[in-house]
Scaffold this motif. Structure first.
Motif, mmCIF file in Angstrom:
data_model
loop_
_atom_site.group_PDB
_atom_site.id
_atom_site.type_symbol
_atom_site.label_atom_id
_atom_site.label_comp_id
_atom_site.label_asym_id
_atom_site.label_seq_id
_atom_site.Cartn_x
_atom_site.Cartn_y
_atom_site.Cartn_z
ATOM 1 N N ARG A 81 -0.159 22.489 2.720
ATOM 2 C CA ARG A 81 -0.735 23.087 1.517
ATOM 3 C C ARG A 81 -1.178 22.054 0.497
ATOM 4 N NH1 ARG A 81 3.380 28.214 0.352
ATOM 5 N NH2 ARG A 81 3.075 29.264 2.377
ATOM 6 N N GLY A 82 -1.073 20.781 0.858
ATOM 7 C CA GLY A 82 -1.532 19.720 -0.027
ATOM 8 C C GLY A 82 -0.505 19.268 -1.040
ATOM 9 N N LYS A 83 0.724 19.730 -0.933
ATOM 10 C CA LYS A 83 1.769 19.337 -1.874
ATOM 11 C C LYS A 83 2.412 18.036 -1.412
ATOM 12 C CE LYS A 83 6.059 20.991 -3.985
ATOM 13 N NZ LYS A 83 7.055 22.090 -4.022
ATOM 14 N N THR A 84 2.583 17.098 -2.350
ATOM 15 C CA THR A 84 3.207 15.818 -2.015
ATOM 16 C C THR A 84 4.691 16.016 -1.742
ATOM 17 O OG1 THR A 84 1.627 14.604 -3.402
ATOM 18 C CG2 THR A 84 3.674 13.483 -2.833
ATOM 19 N N ILE A 85 5.131 15.577 -0.560
ATOM 20 C CA ILE A 85 6.530 15.739 -0.160
ATOM 21 C C ILE A 85 7.221 14.396 0.079
ATOM 22 C CG2 ILE A 85 6.167 18.018 0.842
ATOM 23 C CD1 ILE A 85 5.968 16.721 3.580
ATOM 24 N N GLY A 86 6.496 13.317 -0.093
ATOM 25 C CA GLY A 86 7.084 11.996 0.105
ATOM 26 C C GLY A 86 6.012 10.928 0.077
ATOM 27 N N ARG A 87 6.415 9.698 0.389
ATOM 28 C CA ARG A 87 5.454 8.591 0.392
ATOM 29 C C ARG A 87 5.808 7.595 1.486
ATOM 30 N NH1 ARG A 87 4.746 6.092 -5.455
ATOM 31 N NH2 ARG A 87 7.024 6.037 -5.417
ATOM 32 N N VAL A 88 4.781 6.919 1.958
ATOM 33 C CA VAL A 88 4.950 5.818 2.905
ATOM 34 C C VAL A 88 4.523 4.536 2.208
ATOM 35 C CG1 VAL A 88 4.227 4.801 5.092
ATOM 36 C CG2 VAL A 88 4.573 7.271 4.933
ATOM 37 N N VAL A 89 5.406 3.563 2.180
ATOM 38 C CA VAL A 89 5.094 2.271 1.553
ATOM 39 C C VAL A 89 4.959 1.239 2.669
ATOM 40 C CG1 VAL A 89 5.795 0.558 -0.144
ATOM 41 C CG2 VAL A 89 6.474 2.954 -0.445
ATOM 42 N N THR A 90 3.790 0.607 2.728
ATOM 43 C CA THR A 90 3.497 -0.369 3.774
ATOM 44 C C THR A 90 3.428 -1.770 3.172
ATOM 45 O OG1 THR A 90 2.183 1.302 4.930
ATOM 46 C CG2 THR A 90 1.911 -0.964 5.636
ATOM 47 N N PHE A 91 4.078 -2.723 3.844
ATOM 48 C CA PHE A 91 4.121 -4.110 3.377
ATOM 49 C C PHE A 91 3.441 -4.999 4.420
ATOM 50 C CE2 PHE A 91 7.689 -1.794 1.721
ATOM 51 C CZ PHE A 91 7.750 -2.141 0.391
ATOM 52 N N GLU A 140 0.858 -1.183 0.000
ATOM 53 C CA GLU A 140 0.000 0.000 0.000
ATOM 54 C C GLU A 140 0.896 1.236 0.000
ATOM 55 O OE1 GLU A 140 -3.778 1.901 0.019
ATOM 56 O OE2 GLU A 140 -3.342 -0.253 0.018
ATOM 57 N N VAL A 141 0.650 2.148 -0.943
ATOM 58 C CA VAL A 141 1.436 3.373 -1.062
ATOM 59 C C VAL A 141 0.561 4.554 -0.650
ATOM 60 C CG1 VAL A 141 2.794 4.863 -2.580
ATOM 61 C CG2 VAL A 141 2.781 2.378 -2.939
ATOM 62 N N THR A 142 1.042 5.332 0.329
ATOM 63 C CA THR A 142 0.294 6.481 0.837
ATOM 64 C C THR A 142 1.133 7.744 0.683
ATOM 65 O OG1 THR A 142 -0.760 5.066 2.497
ATOM 66 C CG2 THR A 142 -0.919 7.445 2.815
ATOM 67 N N PRO A 143 0.642 8.742 -0.075
ATOM 68 C CA PRO A 143 1.408 9.990 -0.224
ATOM 69 C C PRO A 143 1.483 10.762 1.095
ATOM 70 C CG PRO A 143 -0.291 9.776 -1.924
ATOM 71 C CD PRO A 143 -0.577 8.740 -0.894
ATOM 72 N N ILE A 144 2.602 11.432 1.313
ATOM 73 C CA ILE A 144 2.766 12.351 2.446
ATOM 74 C C ILE A 144 2.635 13.762 1.882
ATOM 75 C CG2 ILE A 144 4.277 13.104 4.312
ATOM 76 C CD1 ILE A 144 5.761 10.451 4.047
ATOM 77 N N THR A 145 1.695 14.528 2.405
ATOM 78 C CA THR A 145 1.448 15.863 1.878
ATOM 79 C C THR A 145 1.734 16.922 2.933
ATOM 80 O OG1 THR A 145 -0.897 15.705 2.499
ATOM 81 C CG2 THR A 145 -0.303 15.052 0.264
#
Length: 551
Positions: A324-334, A316-321
């Motif tokens: 201001r709603g701008k994507t600054i990274g992601r969290v990948v869960t296994f 599961e890939v979850t964007p980190i915002t």
């Protein structure tokens, strides 16, 4: 000439207030930040005391001695401050001996220089002063003088930054503590800066006088803001424990797909160390990373080869915002599903056995029984039919689990209820089935139909009344949907209900079939519950409660 009384009183006041605050902090024992705060306050007290002795010393040599000894207190203050800020805000990972030794390097060297005596040029180059006024000062500082000054302001600023985040804390207590601590920092630091910049034209460094103001703040924070007793130290540590403690592997990536954090389960999955993974590009460390979506679930299972065999994971890939709603990274869960897939394979084999093997064998036995006659033949037919029924129920339970794993299909409660009533009336024509549906409809998971059919079937098959009756009543609220199946049969035995309540069967304690288990499992798979109670005057009431789609 003796010093002005107000100056000495101010210094004595800073000593008293600092000592009182240090005693209160010492009494807090091993609470986060307590010992570091004692070091800070002791440094302030020592700084003030050496200044008092220096001002009262009768000779230049004595004044030089106390002037030099003052540096022990000077360097103890910033060291105590940064250690306090780190421990108080929960950065206890930086309290490791090697980090503490690094932070203490400059203070330790300073103490060594103090021990060498005033006649070396690292702390001072020359002196000037007025013996009549009883003062003596550095004309200009030596190399180490400025190193200590830079060190003091750097660690002071770093500790202040750590506390600034508490200003935005949702807990008012922490905000008050942060304001107080920053105020206690600013008073002496600003005074010292003004003195070094010649803004304050005083014959002596007035910083110790400002400690009296800091002492008041520390006393007030310790007594009224519960400083040290209520502190945010567990926050960061708790988040780390949760991050590493979850069963799922978690990898945090920046906007450039670089690994910036990873927990222990993910390291175990990748079979690498933290140092090997951190700072590395995700495609080089995570198998099939290029196929992962920008957001959401990976369409397939991720299979990773390990020393103990292949392991399968849901991704599961979850964007980190940002705010201001701008994507600054992601969290990948296994999420590991290796055992789940193995269990699914076992269920498929079991389903095949129940569907083909048992059905074939029971048909053969029934065929043999037809060639026999008498009471034993009838008993054999009944036993074979019960075996066949158990096989059907087993297949039904497997289908129930399979449907629950698939994407949810929602249908009208009224439609499901009417279909179940029609089938019940068709299969059990001797049983009167009444349906009282709720005044409002709701959308529910379609798996509910299997649960209701088994409950109705259980009520009909075991009803030995002269006038068997079943009443089905539905109810709908915003929070849940309820279905009651009421019959006038003999009721369910306490033994059967005890087995269901225990949640498992054993060789000594088991039910007579799996129909009731299907009712219980189905309700639980839907996030609901099932309750059994006695009907009046005879029979059983099975109440099934599940959440509607909106909930």
């Amino acid at each position: 000439m003796s010093e002005p009384i107000p100056l000495l009183l101010s210094l004595l006041l800073s000593v008293v207030l600092g000592s009182a605050s240090a005693i209160l902090a010492w009494r807090e024992g091993s609470k986060p930040g307590a010992r570091a705060l004692v070091l800070l306050l002791s440094g302030q007290v020592l700084w003030s005391i050496t200044l008092i002795f220096r001002l009262q010393a009768p000779t230049v040599e004595a004044k030089l001695f106390w002037m030099h000894a003052m540096w022990v207190g000077v360097v103890a203050v910033p060291l105590g401050w940064i250690l306090f800020a780190l421990e108080y805000t929960g950065r206890d990972r930086y309290m490791h001996p090697r980090y503490v030794a690094t932070l203490a390097a400059i203070p330790v060297v300073t103490v060594v220089l103090v021990a060498l005596g005033p006649y070396q040029d690292l702390l001072r180059i020359g002196i000037t002063g007025s013996i009549d006024a009883g003062t003596i000062q550095n004309e200009n500082g030596g190399v180490w003088y400025w190193i200590v000054a830079i060190y003091t302001y750097l660690v002071g600023a770093a500790g202040g930054v750590l506390l600034l985040e508490l200003v935005l804390s949702q807990m008012f207590t922490f905000r008050k503590q942060a304001y107080a601590l920053i105020g206690a920092l600013i008073a002496p630091w600003a005074t010292n800066l003004g003195y070094l910049a010649d803004i304050l034209a005083t014959p002596i460094d007035p910083t110790p006088i400002a400690f009296s103001f800091s002492g008041v703040i520390y006393l007030f924070a310790l007594r009224h803001f519960d400083l040290l007793r209520t502190n945010p130290a567990p926050n960061n540590r708790a988040r780390k424990l949760v991050f590493d403690g979850v069963q799922e592997g978690v990898i945090v990536l920046d906007i450039g797909d670089t690994v910036i954090d990873i927990n222990e389960p993910a390291l175990e999955m990748l079979q690498e160390t933290r140092d090997e993974v951190l700072g590395s590009p995700a495609p080089k460390k995570i198998p099939d990373y290029e196929e992962f979506p920008e957001s959401g679930s990976f369409g397939d299972f991720l299979t990773v080869e390990t020393r103990s065999g292949d392991r399968s994971f849901e991704v599961e890939v979850t964007p980190i915002t940002s705010d201001r709603g701008k994507t600054i990274g992601r969290v990948v869960t296994f999420k590991e599903i290796t055992e789940f897939l193995r269990q699914e394979q076992r269920l498929e084999v079991l389903n095949r056995v129940l569907r083909h093997n048992i059905k074939t064998e029971t048909n053969l036995l029934l065929g043999y029984a037809e060639d026999l006659s008498g009471e034993n033949a009838e008993r054999m037919k009944e036993s074979v039919l019960r075996i066949d029924e158990l096989g059907q129920k087993g297949r039904e339970a497997i289908r129930l689990f399979s449907r629950a794993r698939e994407e949810s299909d929602f249908r009208s409660l009224h439609t499901i209820g009417e279909e179940c009533v029609r089938e019940a009336r068709s299969r059990f024509p001797d049983v009167t089935v009444e349906y009282r549906r709720a005044g409002r409809d709701a959308s529910v998971n379609s798996v509910l139909d299997s649960v209701l059919l088994n409950a109705i079937e259980n009520a009909a098959e075991h009803n030995d009344s002269d006038d068997p009756r079943i009443e089905i009543v539905t109810g709908v609220t915003d929070e849940q949907v309820t279905v009651e199946i009421r019959d006038n049969g003999p009721g369910i035995s306490d033994y059967e209900l005890a087995v269901l309540s225990a949640g498992a069967e054993s060789s000594l304690k088991h039910g007579s079939g799996i129909g009731l288990w299907i009712i219980k499992w189905g309700a639980e798979l839907l996030g609901g519950r099932v309750q059994f109670s006695d009907n009046d005057p005879t029979g059983t009431v099975i109440e099934i409660a599940v959440p509607p789609r909106e909930a």
